[in-house]
Every structure is written in C-alpha cells, then in structure tokens.
Design an enzyme around this catalytic site. Structure first.
Site, mmCIF file in Angstrom:
data_model
loop_
_atom_site.group_PDB
_atom_site.id
_atom_site.type_symbol
_atom_site.label_atom_id
_atom_site.label_comp_id
_atom_site.label_asym_id
_atom_site.label_seq_id
_atom_site.Cartn_x
_atom_site.Cartn_y
_atom_site.Cartn_z
ATOM 1 N N HIS A 63 43.658 30.566 39.051
ATOM 2 C CA HIS A 63 43.313 30.044 37.733
ATOM 3 C C HIS A 63 42.148 29.061 37.860
ATOM 4 C CE1 HIS A 63 47.574 31.015 36.039
ATOM 5 N NE2 HIS A 63 46.841 32.092 36.287
ATOM 6 N N VAL A 78 38.725 26.864 35.467
ATOM 7 C CA VAL A 78 37.865 26.593 34.317
ATOM 8 C C VAL A 78 36.500 26.295 34.908
ATOM 9 C CG1 VAL A 78 37.458 25.214 32.256
ATOM 10 C CG2 VAL A 78 39.804 25.602 33.028
ATOM 11 N N SER A 98 34.341 36.341 41.583
ATOM 12 C CA SER A 98 34.993 35.289 42.356
ATOM 13 C C SER A 98 34.259 33.994 42.043
ATOM 14 C CB SER A 98 34.933 35.597 43.851
ATOM 15 O OG SER A 98 33.589 35.478 44.321
ATOM 16 N N MET A 99 34.576 32.915 42.771
ATOM 17 C CA MET A 99 33.922 31.634 42.479
ATOM 18 C C MET A 99 32.428 31.655 42.796
ATOM 19 S SD MET A 99 35.230 29.163 45.567
ATOM 20 C CE MET A 99 36.959 29.262 45.134
ATOM 21 N N HIS A 117 40.832 43.848 35.969
ATOM 22 C CA HIS A 117 40.844 42.481 35.419
ATOM 23 C C HIS A 117 40.072 41.512 36.306
ATOM 24 C CE1 HIS A 117 43.681 41.394 38.525
ATOM 25 N NE2 HIS A 117 44.103 40.294 37.937
ATOM 26 N N GLY A 155 39.785 41.736 42.415
ATOM 27 C CA GLY A 155 41.002 42.094 43.140
ATOM 28 C C GLY A 155 40.992 41.523 44.553
#
EC number: 6.5.1.8
Length: 471
Positions: free
Chosen positions: A227, A229, A372-373, A394, A397
C-alpha cells in the site's frame, strides 16, 4: 412513477425484529420490488411477518422469511467437484508461476464456476490466485475476493507543473507525511467525518456493529505491504474522449489501499461460515462459497459492498486532505477496485464476477495499473474483452516473495535503484523494492488486447509503511 423506498423505520413500525433481517429486507425490496406501490409492498411485508412459514421456499422472499423463523440446524451434503474444470483464459503464461495456475485449475472445478481468467501479473494466494478472475452462478466466494475487500487505486490529477515536485520537494514530502498514516492496526486518535460511517448496515449486522468504532478511527489510513500514497508525473500523450484530458504533463497523487481491519474481519467471518456450510476437499477449502439465496450469503454481499464503500472513503479522506493543502482542485480523478465481486452479465446470464487482484476492464471503463515504486503505472481504458471476463492485471505482480526479496536484495542495490529513477522514498523496505516485481512493460504487452493505454504515471515521492523488520 417514483421508485419504491422501504426504510428501516417502516420495517420497525411493522414489527420486524432488530438485526440483519432489516437490512436484508430493505435491500431486497428496494431492488426487486422497486416498481411496486408502497402500500402494496407494505401489505406483502405484513404477510411475510405474520406467516413466514408460507414464504419459506419462495425463490425471492424466502431469504426474508427464513430470517423470521426459528433457527434449525442443517447438515450440508458433501460437495462433489467437477472431474474436468471449466476452461479459462491465461494471459502472459510465461510470467505466471505454476502454483498460481494450479490454484486456478482447482477453482475451475467448483460446481458454481462458470468462466475464469488469469492475468499476467498473477501469483499464488489463498483460494483464488492473486490475479485470478472467476465468474460464478449465484455464488460469492469470500476468499475469491480476498481479505482486503475493496483494495483499490485512486489517482487525482492536478494542473500543476511537474517541476514543482523537485523545486518544492520538501512541501510535497510534508503533505504526504501529514495526511497519511500507515501500518497494520494503525488508527487516528480523532476520527475524521465521512457519510460512510453513518450507513445503516453498521447498526444492523452484529459483526459490523462491533467493528464500527475501530473502523472509524482507521478511516483515511493505509495498510502495510504494497500500500502506498505517492506524488508523481502524469503524462497524457493524446486526448482520449473518455478521459477527456488535454495532452501534457501534470502532477498526480496516486494511492493504493483497501478496507483495513473492517474488510479483513468481514472476509474471515464469512469464510468460516462458508467453510462450515460446504464440505469441500482440503485443497479447495478456502474456495468455499455462499449463495445469494442464503442469509449468510446476502449478509456477506451487503457487508462486502459496505467495505468497498469504506475503502473508497479512505482514499477520499486522504485526497481531500492533500487537495486542501495544494489549494487547487484536481482536473480529473480516476479510480477502481481490484479486490471485489460484481454482478455482471456474461453471455446473456447474470453471474458473480470475482476479481482478486484484477482491474475491471469493460468497454471504455477507466482504470489504473501501477508498476512499482520506480516503474511507471498506466491509466488504461478497457476494451471489454469477454475472454478476460472484462478484466486486466492490477499491477506488475510479485516476482519474489517478501522473504526472498529481503534475503536476496541488498540495501545498496535498493538505494541505487531509487537514485537512478529519481525517486524519494518515505518508509518502504526491501520486500517492496522494484526488484521484487515483474517487469510492468512485459505485463502490459501481454494484455494489449484487453486495455488501451491512455496515460502514464511516473512515481517521484513515494510514502509506504516504514516497519523496520522489512529491511
């Protein structure tokens, strides 16, 4: 002609007992009897209340009647799986581990299964694999949705110069830190206000009533794991009639989280009920289902939808906090669930579509698929492909488990990857490093027939859970 509106007050006035039956009755009548005159509906409700036995076997009203009758213990027969499961589509099979495919083969043998698909980002999970899509006949599988009910993406796009993410980096870092709270069990001392906490179901279902206080304090928080933001650069190369946003570069605020402890408690509670109601082989125990003709099944359906609304509200709280501090409203917001079940039509029949880690991709439906980040995410528009049951991946993966990522990736490699991509990380750990994920570009190539890419999101300032044990 106005639609029927039966309220909890109406039902209590008639003498309906407090409990789940009130929410069940409101939901059923306002949906299936919406074109009835209220007087006729009230008369029918009076008859059900006075003679529930007469309606016990009614295909529609039996669910209400059985709630009003004394409980009787029912011994469920052993469930026989299909010897050959239904066929299902696989996208990007070369990127999917055998264990995830095996889980889908098992799910395909369930007698309630109608259609299935596996996305290119799939990896193994409990019950249905993450990245698995399963359509069923009048049955909902709590673990086909997952523990984090309503886990979703939300992107706010602001007409701000992306260079501000560098020139005013300290400001954006402060806003992320002030507006977010991460970690399992984390909660605010003072609960934020939001209409979702006033939904009547919180006061009708005993499980939800017990969870109400904790859920309110967790409203607007984010979990651990993947998770996040984050602020980043949104790039639109050409105008799309559905997104309706001028080409150019914008600042984007992207969040990923779900329904917190509320969703996990709902999933666990109703999974136990489903397992006790269906005698399944051990290998598919977590794929136990509830039908929507059963009281627990309808309760789960209502609770799942409430958890989805709650997850959406968590994102709204975060985005509204930051929007106020930015002093400018977003020009566009794009959001979607990816752990949920929907009633949809497939080949002319109503089915329940479970997307456990899959993005809805119906015709012209907008969604967000993160990388990814350090890797780009994508704003996509669905093509409505029936072979994928109107779904797409989504995310990229996982390629490595959390343990494998921590054991095989060094802090030096991690820091170098962040520096190379110009990413400032607040929190996060080796288990969520970019090396733990598949190549998002290969995943997107594997689903070119499922979605059209209409924009990109490039992460720049990323906030995640900072639990020390993960690095």
């Amino acid at each position: 002609m106005s639609k029927l509106k039966i309220t909890g007050k109406d039902l209590r006035k008639l003498g309906f007992p407090e409990g789940p039956v009130i929410s069940l009755t409101m939901n059923l009548f306002n949906k299936d009897y919406k074109f009835w005159h209220k007087a006729a509906a009230i008369k029918l409700l009076e008859e059900i209340l006075s003679e529930p036995e007469r309606f016990r076997e009614d295909q529609v009203l039996g669910i209400i009647a059985r709630q009003l009758l004394p409980e009787s213990k029912v011994v469920m027969p052993e469930t026989v799986l299909r010897s050959n499961g239904i066929e299902f589509s696989v996208f990007g099979v070369q990127y999917i581990a055998e264990e995830a495919l095996h889980q889908m083969y098992q799910a395909a043998k369930l007698p309630v299964s109608v259609a299935g698909a596996v996305m290119a980002d799939a990896h193994s999970g409990y019950g249905l694999p993450i990245g698995g899509v399963l359509a069923t006949d009048n049955a909902v599988i709590p673990y086909g949705v997952g523990l984090d009910i309503g886990c979703r993406m939300c992107l706010s796009i602001y007409e701000l110069n992306p260079h501000e993410l560098i020139s005013k980096e300290a400001f954006f870092i402060r806003e992320l830190n002030d507006a977010t709270l991460f970690g399992s069990g984390s909660s605010f001392k003072q609960a934020p206000d939001h209409a979702v906490m006033e939904q009547e179901l919180f006061y009708q279902l005993p499980l939800l009533k017990r969870l109400h206080g904790k859920s309110w304090k967790q409203l607007g928080t984010s979990g651990s794991g993947n998770h996040f933001v984050e602020f980043g650069v949104v790039t639109i190369d050409q105008k799309d009639e559905v997104l309706n946003l001028a080409p150019g570069a914008y600042i984007g605020l992207l969040s990923h989280s779900g329904s917190r402890g509320l969703g996990a408690a709902v999933a666990s509670h109703y999974t136990k009920l489903a397992i006790s109601a269906r005698r399944l082989p051990q290998a598919v125990k977590h794929m136990a289902w509830l039908t929507l003709n059963e009281e627990p099944g309808m309760e789960y359906w209502l609770a799942m939808n409430l958890a989805g609304d709650y997850a959406a509200a968590c994102h709204q709280v975060i985005h509204q906090k930051i929007t106020r501090r930015l002093g400018i409203k977003p020009v566009k917001t794009v959001e979607n669930h990816h752990n949920f079940a929907w009633k949809e039509t497939l080949q002319g029949n109503e089915v329940i579509v479970h997307r456990k880690g899959a993005t809805p991709a119906g015709k012209d439906v907008l969604g967000i698929i993160p990388g990814s980040m350090t890797a780009d995410g994508f704003i996509v528009k669905g093509r409505g492909e029936e072979a994928s049951i109107n779904s797409a991946s989504h995310g990229a993966g996982r390629k490595l488990s959390r343990r494998a990522a921590i054991d095989s990736i060094t802090d030096k490699q991690f820091r170098e990857a962040l520096h190379k991509n110009g990413v400032t990380l607040l929190g996060g750990g080796l288990d969520e490093s970019p090396f733990a994920y598949k190549d998002i570009h290969k995943v997107m190539q594997a689903q070119e027939g499922l979605v059209d890419v209409i924009g990109r999101f490039t992460p720049k300032i990323v906030k995640m859970d900072g639990a020390g044990h993960r690095s």
